[in-house]
Enzyme design. Structure first.
Site, PDB file in Angstrom:
ATOM      1  CD1 TRP A  65       0.649  -0.545   2.994  1.00 34.16           C
ATOM      2  CD2 TRP A  65      -1.298   0.322   3.708  1.00 34.16           C
ATOM      3  NE1 TRP A  65       0.704  -0.470   4.350  1.00 34.16           N
ATOM      4  CE2 TRP A  65      -0.470   0.061   4.838  1.00 34.16           C
ATOM      5  CE3 TRP A  65      -2.550   0.857   3.914  1.00 34.16           C
ATOM      6  CZ2 TRP A  65      -0.868   0.335   6.141  1.00 34.16           C
ATOM      7  CZ3 TRP A  65      -2.937   1.128   5.228  1.00 34.16           C
ATOM      8  CH2 TRP A  65      -2.112   0.870   6.317  1.00 34.16           C
ATOM      9  CG  ASN A  66       1.839   2.768  -2.720  1.00 34.43           C
ATOM     10  OD1 ASN A  66       3.003   2.466  -2.549  1.00 34.43           O
ATOM     11  ND2 ASN A  66       1.047   2.085  -3.539  1.00 34.43           N
ATOM     12  CG  HIS A  73      -8.252  21.529  -9.948  1.00 32.82           C
ATOM     13  ND1 HIS A  73      -9.380  21.849 -10.696  1.00 32.82           N
ATOM     14  CD2 HIS A  73      -8.548  21.850  -8.660  1.00 32.82           C
ATOM     15  CE1 HIS A  73     -10.295  22.369  -9.876  1.00 32.82           C
ATOM     16  NE2 HIS A  73      -9.824  22.379  -8.645  1.00 32.82           N
ATOM     17  CG  HIS A  77      -8.932  17.694 -12.750  1.00 32.97           C
ATOM     18  ND1 HIS A  77      -7.926  17.802 -13.681  1.00 32.97           N
ATOM     19  CD2 HIS A  77      -9.445  18.951 -12.609  1.00 32.97           C
ATOM     20  CE1 HIS A  77      -7.834  19.064 -14.085  1.00 32.97           C
ATOM     21  NE2 HIS A  77      -8.757  19.789 -13.454  1.00 32.97           N
ATOM     22  CG  ASP A  79     -12.289  22.294 -13.201  1.00 33.69           C
ATOM     23  OD1 ASP A  79     -11.447  21.496 -12.755  1.00 33.69           O
ATOM     24  OD2 ASP A  79     -12.034  23.118 -14.104  1.00 33.69           O
ATOM     25  CG  HIS A  83     -11.747  25.538  -9.850  1.00 34.99           C
ATOM     26  ND1 HIS A  83     -10.558  25.715  -9.174  1.00 34.99           N
ATOM     27  CD2 HIS A  83     -11.410  25.437 -11.170  1.00 34.99           C
ATOM     28  CE1 HIS A  83      -9.552  25.711 -10.036  1.00 34.99           C
ATOM     29  NE2 HIS A  83     -10.045  25.558 -11.250  1.00 34.99           N
ATOM     30  CG  HIS A 212     -12.281  27.727 -15.572  1.00 33.00           C
ATOM     31  ND1 HIS A 212     -11.633  27.409 -16.743  1.00 33.00           N
ATOM     32  CD2 HIS A 212     -11.902  26.788 -14.668  1.00 33.00           C
ATOM     33  CE1 HIS A 212     -10.896  26.321 -16.554  1.00 33.00           C
ATOM     34  NE2 HIS A 212     -11.036  25.926 -15.310  1.00 33.00           N
TER      35      HIS A 212
HETATM   36 MN    MN Z   1      -9.347  22.025 -13.066  1.00 35.13          MN
END
Ligand code: MN
Length: 263
Positions: A65-66, A73, A77, A79, A83, A212
């Site tokens: 495991w890590n 982002h 991904h 938004d 954001h 955006h």
């Molecule tokens: Mn983004």
């Protein structure tokens, strides 16, 4: 399986019998995953970092495991409206309605235009041309801008395409197209193959990063760094977009899946 006629059994049976294909629209997330590079004064995200805990060794003889550190982002991904300053009173990933995490994918192909002009931004006439062929975009849709950019996922130079002017030259969405999709079509949001839902040079636009600005102002969403968009039909795929439930998160890495009915 037992014979049932209800809706969900039909969906499940179609998946099991492979009449419905599941397409993975996600880039593999690793330390080389490209992340957006914003000009000053913006601080940039650190991207994805892996921190091993154990791999069947003295730190954990029976387990691998890590830990990881990841920007909200980075990689494929989401938004959330919060954001952007224009959406600061809108939803974060933990407050958005889960119903909006599943919608139709409407795929608008601008690959030829983006090949000629890497700064190309989706126009209202591209949308109308799409609708003439495929019908009116419905309100519970994610409009995916297929610019052909995911073929550069493993080639950062081409993916960012920074010109002699120091700006990245990658495709996006025109202000008019964003406003049209919000006001005339009331879509859920926009999805793209590039690092952000605006063109690389959109920092120079007025307002800066207009997609955006307008999408998030309208409490709508963005999806970035999609892969395999070319494997979707123009209409009818069901997109599943479920960000991590990070408290007041502005975004989240995603595993984006699409259900596609086989012809
Ligand atoms: Mn983004």
């Amino acid at each position: 399986m037992s014979v049932k006629t209800n809706l969900l059994s039909n969906v499940l049976n179609s998946i099991v019998e492979e009449k419905v294909e599941i397409v993975d629209l996600t880039q593999t997330l690793n330390e080389d995953t490209p992340v957006i590079q914003l000009p000053p004064p913006f601080k940039n995200t650190g991207g994805f970092k892996f921190m091993p805990l154990s791999e069947y060794d003295e730190n954990g003889p029976v387990c691998y495991w890590n830990d990881f550190v990841a920007g909200e982002h980075c990689g494929t991904h989401f938004d959330a409206p919060i954001h952007w300053i224009s959406g600061k009173d809108g939803d974060s990933v933990d407050t958005m309605p889960v119903k909006n995490m599943i919608g139709e994918a409407c795929v608008i192909d601008i690959t030829k235009k983006a090949e000629v002009n890497p700064d190309y931004c989706l126009t209202v006439s591209d949308i109308k041309e799409f609708e003439e062929k495929h019908g009116k975009i419905s309100s519970h849709s994610f409009v995916l801008v297929h610019a052909g950019w995911d073929k550069y996922n493993d080639d950062h130079e081409k993916y960012f395409n920074v010109g002699e002017d120091g700006h990245p030259h990658t495709p996006g969405v025109s202000q008019e197209a964003s406003i049209f999709l919000i006001e005339e079509r009331d879509i859920l949001g926009i999805g793209v193959e590039t690092v952000g839902t605006d063109a690389g040079i959109a920092g120079t636009f007025d307002p800066p990063f207009p997609n955006h600005h307008y999408m998030h102002k309208a409490n709508k969403y963005g999806i970035a760094q999609l892969a395999n968009v070319d494997k979707l039909p123009a209409r009818g795929a069901v997109l599943i977009v479920n960000p991590l439930k990070i408290e007041r998160g502005s975004g989240s890495p995603l595993r984006v899946l699409a259900l596609v009915e086989k012809q």
